[in-house]
Design an enzyme around this catalytic site. Structure first.
Site, PDB file in Angstrom:
ATOM      1  N   GLY A 268       8.530   9.208   9.617  1.00 56.93           N
ATOM      2  CA  GLY A 268       7.924   9.627   8.364  1.00 56.93           C
ATOM      3  C   GLY A 268       6.976  10.787   8.605  1.00 56.93           C
ATOM      4  O   GLY A 268       7.071  11.491   9.610  1.00 56.93           O
TER       5      GLY A 268
ATOM      6  N   GLY B 156       4.971  20.985  11.838  1.00 58.79           N
ATOM      7  CA  GLY B 156       6.093  20.100  12.128  1.00 58.79           C
ATOM      8  C   GLY B 156       7.346  20.463  11.363  1.00 58.79           C
ATOM      9  O   GLY B 156       7.401  21.458  10.633  1.00 58.79           O
ATOM     10  N   PRO B 157       8.412  19.644  11.529  1.00 60.07           N
ATOM     11  CA  PRO B 157       9.723  19.949  10.943  1.00 60.07           C
ATOM     12  C   PRO B 157       9.718  19.969   9.418  1.00 60.07           C
ATOM     13  O   PRO B 157       8.988  19.225   8.773  1.00 60.07           O
ATOM     14  CB  PRO B 157      10.609  18.819  11.483  1.00 60.07           C
ATOM     15  CG  PRO B 157       9.677  17.724  11.870  1.00 60.07           C
ATOM     16  CD  PRO B 157       8.407  18.395  12.287  1.00 60.07           C
TER      17      PRO B 157
ATOM     18  N   HIS C 277       0.835  -1.205   0.000  1.00 57.52           N
ATOM     19  CA  HIS C 277       0.000   0.000   0.000  1.00 57.52           C
ATOM     20  C   HIS C 277       0.872   1.258   0.000  1.00 57.52           C
ATOM     21  O   HIS C 277       1.900   1.299   0.675  1.00 57.52           O
ATOM     22  CB  HIS C 277      -0.904   0.002   1.232  1.00 57.52           C
ATOM     23  CG  HIS C 277      -2.070   0.916   1.127  1.00 57.52           C
ATOM     24  ND1 HIS C 277      -1.962   2.285   1.232  1.00 57.52           N
ATOM     25  CD2 HIS C 277      -3.399   0.664   0.914  1.00 57.52           C
ATOM     26  CE1 HIS C 277      -3.158   2.841   1.102  1.00 57.52           C
ATOM     27  NE2 HIS C 277      -4.041   1.875   0.907  1.00 57.52           N
TER      28      HIS C 277
END
Length: 565
Positions: free
Chosen positions: A175, A163-164, A82
């Site tokens: 991830g 986020g980063p 997937h």
């Protein structure tokens, strides 16, 4: 009314059940949520988890699940069939009950911000929560999957929303995550009186949004027509937001149209069902029933029942139980096996079975509880219940009028009145427990400790808040009971004349509810410190009481005139 949202996170682990269990344990550590399903896939190496609850509880459970997944799953070592780019690959929020999509978007972005800032995971907001149209598509956000993430998050075009934005060891392990808001998806199969998969597929192609490939000459064997880019040209089907395929079910010995309704606000189950009925009929095939896979929101079942009631020119102002029964029979949901609403409708599955509600008691038990030495239920709850009975009588007259011989042309008019009455008697019924809860909150506030200045201040504030609520609840009962008299007035004026006395009794009940709730407003207002609030509340109560008395007099005058001829 309780707000309910569903969360369907997909975690990039489908083989190690110990890891999956740790993640679901983290989710279930929020006791107020209900875990509905855990579906691991070995080939995809991915597990789909489904849980529901009130928004703040769901956000907390989702956060804990995402945090645990980042601790246990190393995306640098992950492989599966997937598409994926994160330990928690996607995390959609789905409004189920009493939550708008706009609210769901705010919840999704709130979760995304917290995950990005506290867990330092890059987060992309998608679907309805996307900040721009390009990011609405999950496929766009996840393009190139985990392997492309290092370059993408540092680019101007695809830096994460939260986020980063730079690659580091922590991001390499977790991830990225896509968090969004989407509408409810329903897996739904429609049964046919054929064993032919080919015929079932033909019908599926007729209705699914993707339709079928266009061919020259013979629509089955002809040469495929391509566009200028060399891609096959498609003839779209009739249903938007619908995926479908035909298959044969050995267990039942019938072919089915297997459907995913990806947005039931666009194509609800009853629309899909009737469209398949029509397309199957054109091919000499008959629909015999259908099958619901998984759960469905209550409103979707009510919408279906009302749709079929309207086709029958019958009133929709009846109980939810009866509406659901019509939906089940009309859709043939009980053809293959019994359909149990308590196990298939989300709100019924997650309702708190341990909560003891007054409205769930028998009439005898409710009477006995009222007569007992317990101070609740008291006059406030009784007022709400009397008001509910009054509005229910208004609905009854409307339903009898909608079904009266010779009045067939007026069924819709009276159905609307019955629906209006149902709105009032349902709301008033909820107030029965609300009033008792309000009393219990006052008692709990007075029972708080007062051994320090801080405790004294907290106790004082709790008493203030509980007392204000104990004024607002009966005031709400007054408003609802007062407004419900509009239904009784209409039914006395032009409803079924054989039931005019019922409209009169309904008015008597409504006025009694207003009077009773007024007494509760006054007794709870005694000594309350917020003078500005009190002045407004008492004036509103006086106005409602005066108006209710006038309405009752006018309705009873009409009732007596009609009875006396």
């Amino acid at each position: 009314m309780k707000k309910i949202i569903e969360c369907v996170p997909n975690f990039s682990e489908g083989r190690d059940m110990s890891i999956i269990k740790e993640i679901t344990n983290a989710i279930e550590s929020v006791a107020e949520i209900s875990l509905l399903d855990v579906d691991p896939g070995k080939a995809t190496n991915r597990t789909v988890v489904t849980f529901v609850g009130e928004p703040d509880d769901v956000l907390e459970a989702a956060f804990r699940g995402i945090k645990k997944a980042a601790e246990l799953i190393d995306m640098s070592q992950h492989h599966g069939e997937h598409p994926r780019f994160g330990a928690t690959d996607v995390c959609p929020l789905v409004p189920v009950a009493n939550v708008t999509m706009e609210e769901a978007v705010e919840y999704a972005r709130k979760l995304a911000k917290r995950v990005g800032e506290e867990l330092e995971i890059p987060v992309f907001c998608y679907e309805f929560a996307a900040f721009n149209e390009k990011r609405r598509s999950l496929a766009n956000c996840r393009s190139g999957e985990y392997e492309a993430l290092k370059e993408r998050i540092s680019s101007d075009e695809w830096k994460p929303d939260f986020g980063p934005t730079a690659w580091n060891e922590k991001v390499a392990g977790s991830g990225a995550t896509a968090i969004g808001a989407r509408n409810f998806l329903i897996a739904y199969n429609i049964n046919l009186n054929t064993t032919s998969t080919r015929r079932a597929n033909a019908i599926a192609f007729d209705v699914r949004e993707a339709g079928r490939v266009k061919r020259e000459g013979n629509p089955v064997t002809g040469k495929i027509v391509n566009d200028e880019n060399g891609e096959p040209v498609r003839i779209p089907g009739t249903l938007k937001k619908t995926r479908a395929i035909g298959w044969y079910i050995e267990e039942y010995g019938v072919a089915q149209i297997s459907m995913n309704l990806t947005d039931i606000t666009v194509t609800p189950v009853h629309v899909a069902f009737d469209e398949v009925v029509e397309k199957a009929g054109e091919r000499g095939i008959r629909v015999t029933g259908s099958e619901l896979v998984g759960l469905i929101p209550l409103q979707a079942m009510l919408d279906a029942g009302k749709y079929f009631l309207k086709k029958q020119e019958r009133s929709t102002g009846i109980s939810d139980e009866e509406i659901i029964k019509i939906a089940v029979k009309s859709l043939g949901l009980d053809e293959l096996y019994p359909f149990d609403p308590k196990k298939k409708i989300i709100e019924y599955v997650i309702e708190d079975k341990s909560a003891k509600k007054l409205i769930d008691m028998t009439l005898t038990r409710f009477k006995d509880e009222t007569a007992s030495e317990s101070p609740a239920p008291g006059g406030g709850s009784i007022s709400a219940y009397v008001g509910a009975l009054g509005a229910a009588l208004g609905s009854m007259v409307a339903n009898l009028s909608a079904h009266k011989r010779g009045w067939d042309a007026r069924w819709e008019e009276f159905s609307d009145w019955a629906e209006k009455g149902k709105t009032y008697h349902s709301a008033l019924l909820n107030c029965v427990d609300e009033d008792t809860d309000a009393f219990n909150k006052i008692m709990a506030a007075f029972g708080l400790p007062k051994s320090s200045e801080q405790e004294i201040a907290e106790r004082k504030q709790a008493i203030h808040d509980a007392t204000k609520n104990a004024i607002e609840v009966p005031l709400k009962v007054m408003q609802l009971a007062h407004d419900s008299m509009e239904v009784m007035a209409a039914m006395a004026d032009f409803g079924n004349p054989n039931s005019v006395s019922d409209a009169g009794v309904g008015a008597l009940c409504a006025r009694t509810a207003v009077e009773g709730a007024y007494l509760n407003v006054k007794i709870n207002a005694a000594g309350f410190g917020d003078k500005a609030f009190l002045e407004t509340a008492l004036q509103k109560a006086e106005d409602l009481l005066s108006s209710a008395r006038e309405k009752e007099n006018r309705i009873l005058k009409t009732v007596h005139e009609k009875i006396e001829g």
